[in-house]
Enzyme design. Structure first.
Site, PDB file in Angstrom:
ATOM      1  N   LEU A  39      42.629  48.586  37.234  1.00 60.01           N
ATOM      2  CA  LEU A  39      42.748  49.439  37.740  1.00 60.01           C
ATOM      3  C   LEU A  39      41.990  50.103  38.583  1.00 60.01           C
ATOM      4  CD1 LEU A  39      43.325  50.538  33.912  1.00 60.01           C
ATOM      5  CD2 LEU A  39      45.089  51.334  35.685  1.00 60.01           C
TER       6      LEU A  39
ATOM      7  N   THR B  25      34.310  40.811  39.342  1.00 60.63           N
ATOM      8  CA  THR B  25      35.027  40.225  37.708  1.00 60.63           C
ATOM      9  C   THR B  25      35.691  39.495  37.847  1.00 60.63           C
ATOM     10  OG1 THR B  25      37.081  41.619  36.062  1.00 60.63           O
ATOM     11  CG2 THR B  25      37.472  41.117  38.226  1.00 60.63           C
TER      12      THR B  25
ATOM     13  N   LYS C 221      31.126  36.702  38.326  1.00 60.64           N
ATOM     14  CA  LYS C 221      30.033  37.109  38.567  1.00 60.64           C
ATOM     15  C   LYS C 221      28.838  36.943  38.396  1.00 60.64           C
ATOM     16  CE  LYS C 221      31.732  41.790  35.944  1.00 60.64           C
ATOM     17  NZ  LYS C 221      31.947  41.530  34.853  1.00 60.64           N
TER      18      LYS C 221
ATOM     19  N   ASN D 201      28.117  42.764  39.113  1.00 63.22           N
ATOM     20  CA  ASN D 201      29.208  43.455  38.927  1.00 63.22           C
ATOM     21  C   ASN D 201      29.487  43.920  40.742  1.00 63.22           C
ATOM     22  OD1 ASN D 201      28.605  45.855  37.970  1.00 63.22           O
ATOM     23  ND2 ASN D 201      30.713  46.560  37.465  1.00 63.22           N
TER      24      ASN D 201
ATOM     25  N   SER E  73      29.018  41.110  28.309  1.00 64.99           N
ATOM     26  CA  SER E  73      29.079  42.754  28.591  1.00 64.99           C
ATOM     27  C   SER E  73      28.553  43.167  27.630  1.00 64.99           C
ATOM     28  CB  SER E  73      30.604  43.460  27.742  1.00 64.99           C
ATOM     29  OG  SER E  73      31.229  42.912  28.726  1.00 64.99           O
TER      30      SER E  73
ATOM     31  N   TYR F 239      40.264  48.305  26.525  1.00 68.81           N
ATOM     32  CA  TYR F 239      40.950  49.373  27.177  1.00 68.81           C
ATOM     33  C   TYR F 239      42.613  49.348  26.636  1.00 68.81           C
ATOM     34  CZ  TYR F 239      40.219  47.851  31.403  1.00 68.81           C
ATOM     35  OH  TYR F 239      39.932  46.678  32.776  1.00 68.81           O
TER      36      TYR F 239
ATOM     37  N   GLY G  54      37.564  53.097  24.898  1.00 67.00           N
ATOM     38  CA  GLY G  54      37.389  52.057  25.667  1.00 67.00           C
ATOM     39  C   GLY G  54      37.464  52.015  27.533  1.00 67.00           C
TER      40      GLY G  54
END
Length: 296
Positions: free
Chosen positions: A20, A65, A69, A90, A136, A235, A256
């Site tokens: 996205l 991504t 990374k 990132n 994360s 998400y 998210g």
């Protein structure tokens, strides 16, 4: 229209079929009037290919991504503090050499503060529960650490952060990277359930609940109350089983996709050396939500 002055940015990773990020950045370029385009650089061989093709093309910056990374961090000749602590980045800015930045934690922290800044107030005697110990979790914990320590300053930090994860070695790495702070503690499922009233923020960082990923949630319906705020960074889908469980108990929810949104906003600001306006952020958020709803 693009010209010889149009700057090129993009996302580097594999696979990228459902990314996205182009929606975020190309919308921001359009709204800001910045002469740039954001492309998709999908390849599973970036470690062998290296940065030369991007530099030859004149690319000014890339989002990075999975699974690149850590590799991205290794390519830089300078890096931000978060990247150095996590040994992963990132974002690569390709203007004067290669600069590595990590905006994942910043995106998560901004999402939390936008919902309720008290959730990271070091003067409150409440606890944050972080589920998971992967990349994360590292990024989010780094940003939370900076927030607690900067706001707490010389005063004692009353707020505690509890880490619940299966990988004890990964927890040790996180503790060491943060300097073994007194406010960070390990916990167990039994302790979490027993002390559930002490928590006001729960951050879920594992892939459990993501589309195509199986496994049972780390918490069950006995845990949540209306006094809790849940931030599940997954998400897709928009609402995981964990989120649905929490909502039934009237808990507050931080979506998210807000982490995706705000880490992208920070990248845009780094790429363009400009500040995103609130109305641009609202516009991008509505586009992201619309696209995610299409992917149910």
């Amino acid at each position: 229209m693009y010209s010889k002055h149009t700057e090129i940015f993009g996302i580097l990773g594999f696979p990228l079929g459902h990314t996205l990020s182009p929606w975020i950045h190309n919308t921001l370029f359009q709204l800001s009037g910045y002469d740039a385009v954001y492309l998709v650089f999908e390849n599973e061989r970036w470690k062998e290919i290296g940065m030369a093709p991007l530099l030859d093309l004149g690319v000014k910056g890339v989002s990075v991504t999975i699974p690149f990374k850590e590799w991205a961090y290794s390519q830089a000749n300078r890096a931000c503090e978060a990247s150095k602590a996590m040994l992963a980045s990132n974002t690569l800015i390709l203007r004067n050499g290669i600069e590595a930045v990590n905006t994942d934690g910043t995106g998560a922290l901004t999402s939390i503060i936008q919902k309720n800044a008290d959730l990271v107030d070091p003067s409150l005697t409440k606890n944050i529960l972080v589920l998971g110990s992967g990349g994360s979790a590292k990024g989010i914990l780094f940003s939370i650490a900076k927030e607690l320590e900067s706001k707490g300053k010389n005063k004692s930090i009353k707020r505690k952060v509890h880490l619940l994860a299966r990988n004890q070695n990964a927890i040790s790495e996180i503790e060491q990277s943060l300097g073994n702070p007194s406010w960070l503690e390990r916990t167990t499922n039994e302790q979490v359930l027993q002390n559930r009233e002490d928590y006001d923020l729960i951050i879920h960082t594992t892939p459990i609940g993501m589309k195509g990923v199986g496994g049972d949630p780390l918490l069950d319906s006995r845990f949540f109350t209306k006094k809790h705020t849940l931030f599940d960074i997954v998400y897709n889908p928009l609402e995981t089983e964990l989120v649905q469980m929490a909502k039934k108990q009237k808990a507050e929810i931080i979506p998210g996709y807000h982490m995706l949104l705000y880490q992208g906003i920070k990248q845009f600001e780094l790429f363009t050396n400009s500040k995103a306006k609130p109305k641009w952020i609202r516009n991008v958020e509505s586009i992201l939500l619309r696209e995610l709803k299409k992917r149910k």
